[in-house]
Each structure stands twice: as structure tokens, then as C-alpha cells.
Scaffold this motif. Structure first.
Motif, PDB file in Angstrom:
ATOM      1  N   GLU A  97       1.180  -1.511   0.114  1.00  0.00           N
ATOM      2  CA  GLU A  97      -0.343  -0.222  -0.238  1.00  0.00           C
ATOM      3  C   GLU A  97       0.906   1.183   0.026  1.00  0.00           C
ATOM      4  O   GLU A  97       0.802   1.784  -0.777  1.00  0.00           O
ATOM      5  N   TYR A  98       1.845   1.121   1.084  1.00  0.00           N
ATOM      6  CA  TYR A  98       2.659   2.505   0.669  1.00  0.00           C
ATOM      7  C   TYR A  98       3.816   2.184  -0.807  1.00  0.00           C
ATOM      8  O   TYR A  98       4.076   3.093  -1.244  1.00  0.00           O
ATOM      9  N   ALA A  99       3.669   1.445  -0.993  1.00  0.00           N
ATOM     10  CA  ALA A  99       4.653   1.230  -2.373  1.00  0.00           C
ATOM     11  C   ALA A  99       3.156   2.011  -3.610  1.00  0.00           C
ATOM     12  O   ALA A  99       4.053   2.525  -4.617  1.00  0.00           O
ATOM     13  N   LEU A 100       2.021   2.105  -3.196  1.00  0.00           N
ATOM     14  CA  LEU A 100       1.313   2.220  -4.516  1.00  0.00           C
ATOM     15  C   LEU A 100       2.147   3.994  -4.443  1.00  0.00           C
ATOM     16  O   LEU A 100       1.125   4.623  -5.353  1.00  0.00           O
ATOM     17  N   THR A 101       1.507   4.663  -3.615  1.00  0.00           N
ATOM     18  CA  THR A 101       1.349   5.985  -3.200  1.00  0.00           C
ATOM     19  C   THR A 101       2.789   6.540  -3.562  1.00  0.00           C
ATOM     20  O   THR A 101       2.740   8.116  -3.323  1.00  0.00           O
ATOM     21  N   LYS A 102       3.650   5.630  -3.859  1.00  0.00           N
ATOM     22  CA  LYS A 102       5.071   6.434  -4.492  1.00  0.00           C
ATOM     23  C   LYS A 102       5.457   6.129  -4.935  1.00  0.00           C
ATOM     24  O   LYS A 102       6.177   6.665  -6.099  1.00  0.00           O
ATOM     25  N   CYS A 103       4.957   4.965  -5.976  1.00  0.00           N
ATOM     26  CA  CYS A 103       5.530   4.172  -7.378  1.00  0.00           C
ATOM     27  C   CYS A 103       5.386   5.601  -8.166  1.00  0.00           C
ATOM     28  O   CYS A 103       6.433   5.600  -9.776  1.00  0.00           O
ATOM     29  N   ASP A 104       4.364   6.544  -8.539  1.00  0.00           N
ATOM     30  CA  ASP A 104       3.851   7.398  -9.674  1.00  0.00           C
ATOM     31  C   ASP A 104       5.532   8.471  -9.743  1.00  0.00           C
ATOM     32  O   ASP A 104       4.794   9.145 -10.694  1.00  0.00           O
ATOM     33  N   LYS A 105       6.194   8.250  -8.527  1.00  0.00           N
ATOM     34  CA  LYS A 105       7.710   9.446  -8.391  1.00  0.00           C
ATOM     35  C   LYS A 105       8.902   8.148  -9.473  1.00  0.00           C
ATOM     36  O   LYS A 105       9.613   9.671 -10.224  1.00  0.00           O
ATOM     37  N   VAL A 106       8.235   7.095 -10.165  1.00  0.00           N
ATOM     38  CA  VAL A 106       8.975   6.059 -10.931  1.00  0.00           C
ATOM     39  C   VAL A 106       8.962   6.386 -12.267  1.00  0.00           C
ATOM     40  O   VAL A 106       7.243   5.331 -12.531  1.00  0.00           O
ATOM     41  N   ALA A 107       8.555   7.013 -13.344  1.00  0.00           N
ATOM     42  CA  ALA A 107       8.498   7.272 -14.627  1.00  0.00           C
ATOM     43  C   ALA A 107       8.104   5.755 -15.472  1.00  0.00           C
ATOM     44  O   ALA A 107       6.678   5.760 -15.694  1.00  0.00           O
ATOM     45  N   ALA A 108       8.542   4.419 -14.998  1.00  0.00           N
ATOM     46  CA  ALA A 108       8.222   3.497 -15.122  1.00  0.00           C
ATOM     47  C   ALA A 108       7.155   2.522 -14.649  1.00  0.00           C
ATOM     48  O   ALA A 108       6.373   2.016 -15.156  1.00  0.00           O
ATOM     49  N   LEU A 109       6.999   2.619 -13.925  1.00  0.00           N
ATOM     50  CA  LEU A 109       5.985   2.482 -12.786  1.00  0.00           C
ATOM     51  C   LEU A 109       4.310   3.685 -12.787  1.00  0.00           C
ATOM     52  O   LEU A 109       3.455   2.378 -12.673  1.00  0.00           O
ATOM     53  N   ARG A 110       4.984   4.919 -13.682  1.00  0.00           N
ATOM     54  CA  ARG A 110       3.712   5.218 -13.494  1.00  0.00           C
ATOM     55  C   ARG A 110       3.151   4.511 -14.517  1.00  0.00           C
ATOM     56  O   ARG A 110       1.767   5.192 -14.615  1.00  0.00           O
ATOM     57  N   LYS A 111       4.006   4.497 -15.934  1.00  0.00           N
ATOM     58  CA  LYS A 111       3.170   4.377 -17.249  1.00  0.00           C
ATOM     59  C   LYS A 111       2.260   2.995 -16.650  1.00  0.00           C
ATOM     60  O   LYS A 111       2.023   2.262 -17.998  1.00  0.00           O
ATOM     61  N   LEU A 112       2.689   2.171 -15.189  1.00  0.00           N
ATOM     62  CA  LEU A 112       1.698   0.810 -15.387  1.00  0.00           C
ATOM     63  C   LEU A 112      -0.099   0.686 -15.585  1.00  0.00           C
ATOM     64  O   LEU A 112      -0.532   1.985 -14.880  1.00  0.00           O
ATOM     65  N   GLY A 113      -0.384  -0.079 -16.238  1.00  0.00           N
ATOM     66  CA  GLY A 113      -2.088  -0.078 -16.137  1.00  0.00           C
ATOM     67  C   GLY A 113      -2.789  -0.039 -14.064  1.00  0.00           C
ATOM     68  O   GLY A 113      -2.024  -0.629 -13.803  1.00  0.00           O
ATOM     69  N   ASP A 114      -3.558   0.704 -14.717  1.00  0.00           N
ATOM     70  CA  ASP A 114      -4.459   0.430 -13.172  1.00  0.00           C
ATOM     71  C   ASP A 114      -4.075  -1.238 -12.258  1.00  0.00           C
ATOM     72  O   ASP A 114      -4.077  -1.439 -11.336  1.00  0.00           O
ATOM     73  N   GLU A 115      -4.391  -2.021 -13.810  1.00  0.00           N
ATOM     74  CA  GLU A 115      -4.792  -3.281 -13.060  1.00  0.00           C
ATOM     75  C   GLU A 115      -2.951  -3.891 -13.148  1.00  0.00           C
ATOM     76  O   GLU A 115      -3.335  -4.821 -11.933  1.00  0.00           O
ATOM     77  N   VAL A 116      -2.697  -3.716 -13.460  1.00  0.00           N
ATOM     78  CA  VAL A 116      -1.092  -4.481 -13.227  1.00  0.00           C
ATOM     79  C   VAL A 116      -0.319  -4.244 -12.455  1.00  0.00           C
ATOM     80  O   VAL A 116       0.777  -3.998 -11.231  1.00  0.00           O
ATOM     81  N   LYS A 117      -0.644  -2.307 -11.703  1.00  0.00           N
ATOM     82  CA  LYS A 117      -0.049  -2.010 -10.806  1.00  0.00           C
ATOM     83  C   LYS A 117       0.455  -2.458  -9.096  1.00  0.00           C
ATOM     84  O   LYS A 117       0.856  -2.396  -8.260  1.00  0.00           O
ATOM     85  N   PRO A 118      -0.597  -2.243  -8.517  1.00  0.00           N
ATOM     86  CA  PRO A 118      -0.868  -2.997  -8.086  1.00  0.00           C
ATOM     87  C   PRO A 118       0.184  -5.215  -7.018  1.00  0.00           C
ATOM     88  O   PRO A 118       0.630  -4.946  -6.842  1.00  0.00           O
ATOM     89  N   MET A 119      -0.024  -5.546  -8.918  1.00  0.00           N
ATOM     90  CA  MET A 119       0.438  -6.372  -8.448  1.00  0.00           C
ATOM     91  C   MET A 119       1.897  -6.712  -8.558  1.00  0.00           C
ATOM     92  O   MET A 119       2.515  -7.453  -7.972  1.00  0.00           O
ATOM     93  N   VAL A 120       2.507  -5.724  -9.335  1.00  0.00           N
ATOM     94  CA  VAL A 120       3.726  -5.259  -9.143  1.00  0.00           C
ATOM     95  C   VAL A 120       4.375  -4.509  -8.056  1.00  0.00           C
ATOM     96  O   VAL A 120       5.220  -5.005  -7.337  1.00  0.00           O
ATOM     97  N   MET A 121       3.514  -4.051  -7.304  1.00  0.00           N
ATOM     98  CA  MET A 121       3.703  -3.702  -6.426  1.00  0.00           C
ATOM     99  C   MET A 121       4.106  -4.612  -5.455  1.00  0.00           C
ATOM    100  O   MET A 121       5.050  -4.495  -3.914  1.00  0.00           O
ATOM    101  N   GLN A 122       2.861  -5.389  -5.097  1.00  0.00           N
ATOM    102  CA  GLN A 122       2.430  -6.539  -4.705  1.00  0.00           C
ATOM    103  C   GLN A 122       4.205  -7.156  -4.406  1.00  0.00           C
ATOM    104  O   GLN A 122       4.881  -8.123  -3.478  1.00  0.00           O
ATOM    105  N   GLN A 123       4.576  -8.032  -5.641  1.00  0.00           N
ATOM    106  CA  GLN A 123       5.322  -8.774  -6.340  1.00  0.00           C
ATOM    107  C   GLN A 123       6.992  -8.006  -5.121  1.00  0.00           C
ATOM    108  O   GLN A 123       7.425  -9.006  -4.409  1.00  0.00           O
ATOM    109  N   LEU A 124       6.918  -6.343  -5.677  1.00  0.00           N
ATOM    110  CA  LEU A 124       8.169  -6.131  -5.297  1.00  0.00           C
ATOM    111  C   LEU A 124       8.133  -5.709  -2.966  1.00  0.00           C
ATOM    112  O   LEU A 124       9.236  -6.257  -2.859  1.00  0.00           O
ATOM    113  N   ALA A 125       6.385  -5.375  -3.177  1.00  0.00           N
ATOM    114  CA  ALA A 125       7.213  -5.712  -1.296  1.00  0.00           C
ATOM    115  C   ALA A 125       7.517  -7.430  -0.910  1.00  0.00           C
ATOM    116  O   ALA A 125       7.861  -7.503   0.026  1.00  0.00           O
TER     117      ALA A 125
END
Length: 271
Positions: free
Chosen positions: A72-100
Motif C-alpha cells: 500500500e505504501y509503494a502504491l502511494t510512492k510509485c508514481d514518482k518513478v516514470a517506468a512504474l507510473r506508466k503501468l496500467g491500473d490493474e498491473v500496478k498493484p500486482m507489481v507493488m505486491q511482488q516488490l513488497a
């Protein structure tokens, strides 16, 4: 009281749940005080307290909670990274979960930790080529050979046969897991400096160069990238190294910061 002191209350060896016996300290914490302090710490520093309990193997629920809070914390901060900001709304939570998840595994690793054996993929056995000697006879032993008392081995043809068999993994010795301790310092974090030892004539210990004094090997960030690539192909290896990896390292550090905050809150409550 610090966080390490709370571990014994999860594995109490007696019914006396306090910091010290009442006979020697009338102002010792009671069981109710300790349980209340733990609850208040959990309320004030949920991520750090859950991460610590998950790291020490107290509860899988705490582990999952810590990972979820970091995601949840990563989702609030990931938009500062361009590569993560471009991810789709469905993909982004799964990527953050994997990184966490990978961040927690790296944060909780120590010299006493074990990991799945890569040689046998956690099976304990591997398939290996085994060569055996087999033989056969070209024909039945003729009568004249019997009369001359020739050995049957004179008519025997030997050949080497290659077979595939399951053998014990030589890396983990069938245990399915291997130690995460550094191979150079054996988990001690210190190694002998050969040059300084020869110069001074006595053993000189320095931080192990391979593990930087940690005593264990960290999880390669490329493993986290490989896991992310199974979710999306939008993050290349170059993009990962340049922009996403620093963000991933910040997530690992976040656990250390939150654990320190949880310990500070526990000390404040129990002082």
C-alpha cells in the motif's frame, strides 16, 4: 523494553509473564501491562511491529500484514518513478505486491536463514548420468571350447551402458535447502585480511568483502525483476537498473525504518 524482549512472551516457558519476579522488583510489568504495550505498539507502528514478528517467524499473519502494508505504501510512492507510473491500473498493484514480497524476504534474511536449493529445485535429488558395465555372449559356448576347457569369458562382450538415475543432490545433501550464510566468512561477517596479517604477524580481521560484513548473501535484485517480468514486460532490465531498482531498495530500507520506529514506541510505552 525492546522488541527482542517481547519474543519470550510469545514462547513463555512458565506462567510468570513479567520482566522480573515480583519478589525482587515490585514495579515490574505485569502480564496485562505487557499485552497492552504490545497492542499499543501494534496500533502506533503497525508495519514495523508486524514486520519484526514476521521476520522472527512468530506469525505468518504478521508477515502477510507487513507485506500488504508495504505494498500500500509503494502504491502511494510509485508514481514518482516514470517506468512504474506508466503501468496500467490493474498491473500496478500486482507489481507493488511482488516488490513488497521480495523486499520483505531481503529484509528478513540473516546468516541463519535458508533458501531453496537451486541445484535440485528443492527436490533433494537430481537426475544424473550413471555408467555401468554390462556384458553378453556372442554365442553359446561350443563343444570344442568345452573340451579345451576354455573360459566362458573368452566369448563375452563387455560394453558400457549409460543410464539416467535419481541421485542425492551434492549441493544440499538431500536437505532441499541451503544456508544463506556467506561462503567466505561462514556467517561471521569477518574475514582474515591476508596482507595485513603478513605485515603485522598476527591475524587481522576485517569486514568480509563478499558480504560487506553482513554475514549473509542478499537476494539478487534480478530475481525481483524476473518475478515482475512474469506480470508485465513493460520494465526492461536497463529500466530496472536505472530507475526501478533504487525504488525497490527504498522499500527494503522502509522495513528497517519502521522496525526502528516500532522499537522506539515500545520503549516509550514501557518506560
Amino acid at each position: 523494553m525492546n522488541l527482542e524482549n517481547t519474543l519470550r512472551y510469545h514462547f513463555a516457558k512458565s506462567t510468570l509473564i513479567s520482566d522480573s519476579p515480583r519478589a525482587t522488583a515490585s514495579d515490574s510489568l505485569t502480564g496485562t501491562d505487557i499485552m497492552a504495550a504490545m497492542g499499543m505498539t501494534q496500533e502506533r507502528a503497525a508495519m514495523g511491529y508486524s514486520a519484526f514478528l514476521g521476520k522472527m517467524g512468530i506469525s505468518k499473519n504478521d508477515r502477510e500484514k507487513a507485506i500488504a502494508l508495504l505494498a500500500e505504501y509503494a502504491l502511494t510512492k510509485c508514481d514518482k518513478v516514470a517506468a512504474l507510473r506508466k503501468l496500467g491500473d490493474e498491473v500496478k498493484p500486482m507489481v507493488m505486491q511482488q516488490l513488497a514480497t521480495f523486499a520483505f524476504e531481503d529484509y528478513s534474511r540473516s546468516a541463519a536463514s535458508v533458501k531453496q536449493c537451486d541445484c535440485c529445485a528443492g527436490q533433494g535429488f537430481i537426475e544424473a548420468d550413471v555408467f555401468s558395465m554390462k556384458s553378453h555372449y556372442t554365442m553359446r559356448l561350443p563343444q570344442w571350447a568345452k573340451d579345451l576347457k576354455q573360459s566362458p569369458s573368452d566369448f563375452e562382450v563387455k560394453r558400457q551402458v549409460r543410464e539416467v538415475a535419481r541421485v542425492l543432490c551434492s549441493t544440499c545433501k538431500g536437505k532441499k535447502v541451503v544456508s544463506c550464510a556467506c561462503n567466505d566468512c561462514r556467517g561471521r561477517g569477518k574475514a582474515v585480511d591476508q596482507k595485513a596479517t603478513q605485515r603485522q604477524g598476527v591475524p587481522v580481521l576485517t569486514d568480509c568483502k563478499r558480504c560487506s560484513g553482513r554475514g549473509y548473501e542478499r537476494i539478487p535484485s534480478t530475481e525481483a525483476h524476473a518475478a515482475v517480468c512474469q506480470i508485465t514486460s513493460a520494465i526492461s532490465l536497463d529500466t530496472w537498473k536505472k530507475s526501478v531498482k533504487p525504488f525497490y531498495d527504498q522499500l527494503i530500507t522502509k522495513f528497517d525504518i519502521e522496525e526502528a520506529w516500532a522499537e522506539a514506541q515500545l520503549k516509550k510505552i514501557t518506560r
